[in-house]
Motif scaffolding. Structure first.
Motif, PDB file in Angstrom:
ATOM      1  N   TRP A   1       0.804  -1.333  -0.143  1.00 26.59           N
ATOM      2  CA  TRP A   1       0.171  -0.014  -0.170  1.00 26.59           C
ATOM      3  C   TRP A   1       1.009   1.242   0.151  1.00 26.59           C
ATOM      4  O   TRP A   1       0.703   2.298  -0.729  1.00 26.59           O
ATOM      5  CB  TRP A   1      -0.870   0.004   1.240  1.00 26.59           C
ATOM      6  CG  TRP A   1      -1.647   1.097   1.412  1.00 26.59           C
ATOM      7  CD1 TRP A   1      -2.782   1.696   0.892  1.00 26.59           C
ATOM      8  CD2 TRP A   1      -1.082   2.527   2.132  1.00 26.59           C
ATOM      9  NE1 TRP A   1      -3.194   2.829   1.042  1.00 26.59           N
ATOM     10  CE2 TRP A   1      -2.259   3.549   1.963  1.00 26.59           C
ATOM     11  CE3 TRP A   1       0.179   2.786   3.074  1.00 26.59           C
ATOM     12  CZ2 TRP A   1      -1.895   4.786   2.591  1.00 26.59           C
ATOM     13  CZ3 TRP A   1      -0.006   3.902   3.477  1.00 26.59           C
ATOM     14  CH2 TRP A   1      -1.237   4.946   3.386  1.00 26.59           C
ATOM     15  N   PHE A   2       1.836   1.407   0.902  1.00 29.72           N
ATOM     16  CA  PHE A   2       2.644   2.575   0.994  1.00 29.72           C
ATOM     17  C   PHE A   2       3.577   2.725  -0.529  1.00 29.72           C
ATOM     18  O   PHE A   2       3.654   4.085  -0.675  1.00 29.72           O
ATOM     19  CB  PHE A   2       3.949   2.210   2.204  1.00 29.72           C
ATOM     20  CG  PHE A   2       4.435   3.386   2.553  1.00 29.72           C
ATOM     21  CD1 PHE A   2       4.040   4.660   3.336  1.00 29.72           C
ATOM     22  CD2 PHE A   2       5.825   3.818   2.011  1.00 29.72           C
ATOM     23  CE1 PHE A   2       4.694   5.546   3.532  1.00 29.72           C
ATOM     24  CE2 PHE A   2       6.303   4.786   2.353  1.00 29.72           C
ATOM     25  CZ  PHE A   2       5.862   5.815   3.077  1.00 29.72           C
ATOM     26  N   GLU A   3       3.851   1.837  -0.990  1.00 27.46           N
ATOM     27  CA  GLU A   3       4.708   1.807  -2.225  1.00 27.46           C
ATOM     28  C   GLU A   3       3.809   2.644  -3.311  1.00 27.46           C
ATOM     29  O   GLU A   3       4.371   3.265  -4.129  1.00 27.46           O
ATOM     30  CB  GLU A   3       5.239   0.596  -2.795  1.00 27.46           C
ATOM     31  CG  GLU A   3       6.287   0.056  -2.051  1.00 27.46           C
ATOM     32  CD  GLU A   3       6.539  -1.275  -2.325  1.00 27.46           C
ATOM     33  OE1 GLU A   3       6.143  -2.017  -3.405  1.00 27.46           O
ATOM     34  OE2 GLU A   3       7.445  -2.066  -1.726  1.00 27.46           O
ATOM     35  N   ALA A   4       2.355   2.447  -3.179  1.00 28.60           N
ATOM     36  CA  ALA A   4       1.585   3.005  -4.366  1.00 28.60           C
ATOM     37  C   ALA A   4       0.876   4.300  -3.739  1.00 28.60           C
ATOM     38  O   ALA A   4       0.209   5.200  -4.424  1.00 28.60           O
ATOM     39  CB  ALA A   4       0.353   2.033  -4.586  1.00 28.60           C
ATOM     40  N   TYR A   5       1.337   4.734  -2.459  1.00 30.34           N
ATOM     41  CA  TYR A   5       0.725   5.952  -1.738  1.00 30.34           C
ATOM     42  C   TYR A   5       1.289   7.058  -1.961  1.00 30.34           C
ATOM     43  O   TYR A   5       2.860   7.159  -1.990  1.00 30.34           O
ATOM     44  CB  TYR A   5       0.633   5.416  -0.249  1.00 30.34           C
ATOM     45  CG  TYR A   5      -0.044   6.685   0.666  1.00 30.34           C
ATOM     46  CD1 TYR A   5      -1.041   7.035   0.338  1.00 30.34           C
ATOM     47  CD2 TYR A   5       0.721   7.261   1.402  1.00 30.34           C
ATOM     48  CE1 TYR A   5      -1.969   8.102   1.255  1.00 30.34           C
ATOM     49  CE2 TYR A   5       0.228   8.264   2.296  1.00 30.34           C
ATOM     50  CZ  TYR A   5      -1.014   8.835   2.138  1.00 30.34           C
ATOM     51  OH  TYR A   5      -1.381   9.780   2.964  1.00 30.34           O
ATOM     52  N   SER A   6       0.622   8.298  -2.323  1.00 28.36           N
ATOM     53  CA  SER A   6       1.344   9.456  -2.559  1.00 28.36           C
ATOM     54  C   SER A   6       0.903  10.369  -1.330  1.00 28.36           C
ATOM     55  O   SER A   6      -0.323  10.799  -1.169  1.00 28.36           O
ATOM     56  CB  SER A   6       0.922  10.126  -3.766  1.00 28.36           C
ATOM     57  OG  SER A   6       1.381  11.417  -3.840  1.00 28.36           O
TER      58      SER A   6
END
Length: 976
Positions: free
Chosen positions: A722-727
């Motif tokens: 999730w964090f890798e895709a979160y801006s």
């Protein structure tokens, strides 16, 4: 002893009866220097049980050792007979008479627990020992305990109205005040329950009707001006009562029974005098001194101001408080490096009167150049001061190495005006032998607890133990003091009684003992006819301490065995749920000595000392006693000697597995991270299998999980993915931090991790996440320390060049994140320990991080709604031990109309995998039922339940059906 005879006795008891070696070893010591293996241990449920045990003792000529909390310092509950432990079952409040101000109790009731029962009536039992949160009324009567407030309340003896006692022939009698004629009648064998009772009154009459005896008693016994005098049996007090004096109190054999250390009869009930709970305004002045004798001279001035207490702590005690996480918080009033601090307490009707009295005392001291710093302390802070003082006994175990502050002359009492001169001569004796001593406690009543620092493992230390006792006895006699002020004679001081009161008076004590107990079944070898005081010690002269190779670093205290030897038996771990605190959850649930931190330390010390095996950890006895340790870490903070049983258990398991192999369940649980990593590829399939009855049952059976537990589910995605895709979108950046992506939040509680990141962003903090491995928590908890050490080294290397004061490491799951603070510095090795400690200092739970930002002025209530909410908070065990629940309180009070209430619970009972395991389920739920579950059930539906730990939230759901929220979820929902 014929084992079949013991078996027959056991079959006739309602309570438990133990003859196994493990239990006997656990009861072979108390808080004294002594050790002796008992024949058996009984925990009676009824008076009928005790009568059966007394009958058996008479028939087999076996000694009985009455025992309550086992905190005696003179070896009173150590012996080779049957230990009769009243603490588990005989602990009830039987009757409260508010009008006449008395209470009737069983001997196993804890003093502080009793006062919680009495508080609604505005009443209390006055005498308060430093062990009052585990000391029991039976033990207080046996030792005639006093405590810090004895200036106003005196000793237990003065508050014992009546005692229900089983005599040595099994007859039941009640000791109470009687008329002169009733006494004479009993002495003549009339109105008695048995011939034994008749002989008791006859012998007392014979002894005290003889004027020559009475004159000699008054001449040789300690001065009457000394309030704390427990030397021998209290014939000096009885001699001043009727019918032996025309005036005075009526005869009451309780005055003899109190202080008799269980050598005269077996107490089954006590009727106690009560006093009103003090009202008014309380304050203390903590007077600092550069010299011990100066503090004692100041004490003679302080007592003239009629304080409620005047207590001393010396520099040794104060130094020990620096090493204890709990007591470090209570040192707030200490300035500089005083040689002694005198704590003088006063209670007055108004604050003005209180300040006038305290200021008058300070002015008097200053006028005589006594003291250099005089902080006045009021309100709740006074409790912190007294907590620091009361911790003195336990803290002494923190002295590293084999030299320890030993109980040998720690209970001497003299007239308060003689105290400065007496201590000067005492110090001269020690100086002559090149010895030093610790000084603390009851200066206001002429009694300092003094402990020479000796190594009892050596022949020289053993001999010095006796030499000091002998010479100090002569010194006490010179001042006509009492060798025992409140701790009793036991087997430590008994052989010096002839010297203290004269041989003829000592013979009178022996006559008293024979009249009560002619077969010598009650606690033999205490007070009279005691063995040599330097025999049967916990350590044998010449005993060596083996070097034991370990994974954790115990070098600070000289290795693993010396680490566990820090436990001096003070029994702080024997608290109840009424006392509060976390240590020790399994003991709170079972009330079995075997399940206390003290027992675990004792069995480790015992087995590893006597072991002949190459692997000294390879003992089933240790495994058995360690079984119910939840690794909660409560002892690390709440034990005065900072016993870290969670670490010792992990070390034991690791070493034990070397010989016996790793159990399948331990392998599977310690591989939690890898298993979840695999299962997370198809989380819905995994969740379906773990929820479906047949497959869930098979999985639980393989894992040894209770069928009544629900297995944790996987989130549909990991926190990392999730964090890798979160801006991140942040208006104003207040700071940056690294989020530790622990194995529980990554796979199971992903929603909490996501919410935490969003909350931090909303509050102005940029979140980073780096590549790192799992925390190793599951491996630590199961003793797979090779894997845990590998994870620790990898994580320290991953963060050592990244984490700083300006870029802290922050996490949401206490059990995982706090490994950085606790285990890592002690397992990564010398080459990484400095780096590990730097990371530890800059690692914070989310609660801590935000609370510190509030303190810095970086956060306030502005971002949050003003809607009214009430929150009940349950703190995680590791959070309480290594951080503080107060941080959670602070951040959950950020929203303007939010109010919080901390549930006074200890451990929730889940403790990682512990509560899931089928053999531990019942104990786990019983722990939850002590405080946590009832508190949650009482909360209305609008009240939010908060728990920072994943285990805690699962336990609350299983035990109450309520959903508990992480603080991050609560705050995120409260954002405008």
């Amino acid at each position: 002893m014929n084992l079949s005879a013991l078996s027959d006795l056991a079959s006739n008891l309602e309570g438990e009866f133990y003859t196994d070696e493990t239990t006997r070893r656990l009861y072979s010591t108390d808080a004294s220097a002594y050790k002796e293996l008992p024949l058996a241990v009984a925990t009676p449920k009824t008076e009928a049980d005790i009568k059966a045990i007394i009958k058996f003792a008479n028939e087999t000529k076996t000694g009985l050792i009455p025992r309550a909390a086992g905190t005696s310092l003179a070896g009173q509950v150590v012996g080779n007979g049957i230990v009769v432990d009243v603490s588990k079952h005989l602990n009830k409040v039987l009757e409260i008479n508010e009008k006449e101000r008395w209470v009737r109790v069983q001997p196993g009731i804890i003093r502080d627990d009793l006062n919680k029962h009495l508080a609604p009536y505005g009443l209390m039992f006055g005498p308060e020992t430093s062990t009052a949160n585990r000391a029991m009324i039976g033990g207080m009567i046996g030792n005639n305990s006093c405590g810090s407030n004895s200036i106003i309340y005196g000793s237990t003896r003065e508050h014992l109205i009546a005692a229900k006692v089983l005599l040595s022939d099994g007859a039941e009698t009640t000791l109470k005040e009687i008329t002169d004629q009733e006494f004479i009648s009993k002495a003549n064998g009339q109105g008695v329950v048995s011939d034994r009772e008749a002989s008791i009154y006859y012998e007392i009459h014979q002894i005290l009707s003889d004027k020559e005896n009475v004159d000699r008693i008054h001449q040789e016994f300690p001065k009457r001006s000394i309030p704390r005098r427990n030397t021998g049996y209290a014939l000096d007090i009885l001699a001043n009562n009727r019918p032996f004096q025309t005036s005075g109190k009526g005869f009451n054999a309780c005055r003899l029974f109190a202080g008799s250390e269980g050598t005269l009869g077996f107490l089954t009930e006590a009727k106690l005098n009560l006093v009103e709970i003090p009202t008014g305004v309380k304050g203390v002045v903590c007077i600092h001194f550069n010299d011990l004798i100066e503090s004692l001279k100041a004490n003679t001035i302080a007592v003239a101001f009629n304080p409620t207490a005047s207590e001393l702590m010396d520099h040794y005690i104060l130094e020990c408080t620096k090493e204890n996480a709990e007591q470090t918080k209570n040192r707030f009033f200490v300035e500089g490096a005083p040689k002694a601090i005198l704590i003088v307490e006063m209670i007055k009707e108004t604050e003005t009167e209180l300040n006038q009295s305290l200021d008058a005392l300070i002015d008097r001291l200053k006028s005589q150049n006594l003291g250099y710093h005089y902080p006045k302390i009021y309100g709740d802070d006074t409790a912190k001061v007294w907590s620091l003082r009361k911790a003195g006994l336990g803290l002494l175990g923190n002295l590293p190495g084999d030299d320890k502050a030993v109980p040998v002359v720690e209970d001497t009492a003299v007239d308060v005006n003689d105290l400065p001169a007496y201590i000067e001569e005492f110090e001269a004796i020690l100086k002559r032998y090149g010895q030093t001593s610790v000084y603390y406690a009851h200066a206001g009543t002429g009694e300092l607890h003094m402990r020479p620092v000796l190594n009892l493992k050596t022949k020289e230390g053993n001999e010095m133990f006796r030499i000091i006792a002998d010479e100090v006895a002569d010194l006490v006699k010179k001042y006509q003091g009492s060798l025992s002020g409140e701790h009793g004679d036991g087997r430590l001081r008994g052989e010096f009684i002839p010297k203290m009161i004269g041989k003829e008076n000592y013979e009178l004590l022996k006559r008293i003992k024979r009249s009560w107990d002619p077969e010598n079944i009650f606690n033999p070898g205490k007070i009279v006819d005691t063995p040599s005081m330097n025999s049967s010690l916990r350590y044998e002269p010449g005993q060596s301490t083996p070097d034991i190779e370990t994974v954790f670093d115990y070098s600070k205290n000289g290795g693993f065995l010396r680490e566990v030897e820090k436990c001096n038996g003070a029994g702080v771990c024997r608290k109840t749920e009424l006392t509060g605190g976390t240590m020790c959850p399994s003991y709170m649930a079972t009330k079995n000595e075997k399940d206390s931190t003290r027992a675990r330390a004792n069995i480790l010390r015992e087995m590893m000392t006597i072991s002949k095996k190459k692997n000294r950890f390879d003992h089933e006895e240790i495994k058995e006693v360690m079984d119910l340790c939840l690794s909660c870490k409560g002892c690390k903070t709440e034990c005065p000697t900072s016993m870290d049983m969670a670490r010792y258990k992990a070390e034991f398991q690791h070493q034990y597995y070397k010989t016996n192999g790793v159990p399948l369940r331990s392998k599977l649980i310690s591989g939690f991270d890898q298993a979840n990593k695999l299962a997370s590829k198809l989380p819905s399939v995994y969740n379906g299998l773990m929820s479906f009855g047949p497959t869930a049952t098979i999985a639980k059976s393989i894992l040894g999980i209770s069928s009544r537990r629900k297995l944790p589910k996987l989130h549909k995605q990991t926190l990392r993915s999730w964090f890798e895709a979160y801006s991140q979108e942040i208006d104003t950046i207040r700071g940056e931090l690294i989020l530790f992506c622990d194995e529980f939040t990554n796979y199971n509680d992903t929603h909490i991790g996501i919410t935490s990141v969003k909350l931090l962003n909303a509050l102005g903090y940029k979140v980073r996440m780096t590549n790192h491995t799992e925390s190793g928590r599951t491996m630590f908890s199961k003793g797979l320390l090779d894997g845990a050490k590998k994870a620790a080294i990898q994580n320290v290397n991953a963060f050592k060049d990244v984490v700083t004061n300006d870029l802290p490491l922050v996490g949401v799951e206490p059990s995982a994140l706090l490994t950085f603070r606790d285990e890592y510095p002690n397992i990564v090795g010398a080459e990484l320990s400095d780096a590990a400690n730097i990371i530890a200092r800059n690692t914070f739970l989310l609660d801590e991080f935000l609370a510190k930002e509030i303190d810095k002025g970086n956060l306030d209530s502005e971002p949050f709604q003003s809607e009214k909410k009430h929150i009940k908070i349950h703190g995680h065990c590791h959070q309480k031990a290594l951080s503080a629940v107060s941080y959670t309180e602070k951040i959950l009070n950020l929203p303007e109309n939010y109010s919080t209430e901390v549930i006074p619970s200890g451990c929730c009972g889940m403790a990682g995998s512990f509560g899931y395991e089928k053999e531990h389920y019942e104990v786990s739920m019983k722990i939850g039922e002590l405080v946590l579950f009832p508190a949650v059930r009482k909360a209305n539906d609008e009240t939010i339940i908060s728990a920072v730990g994943t285990s805690c939230r699962h336990q609350i759901m299983d035990g109450t059906g309520r959903t508990a929220l992480h603080p991050a979820e609560i705050l995120y929902a409260a954002l405008k």
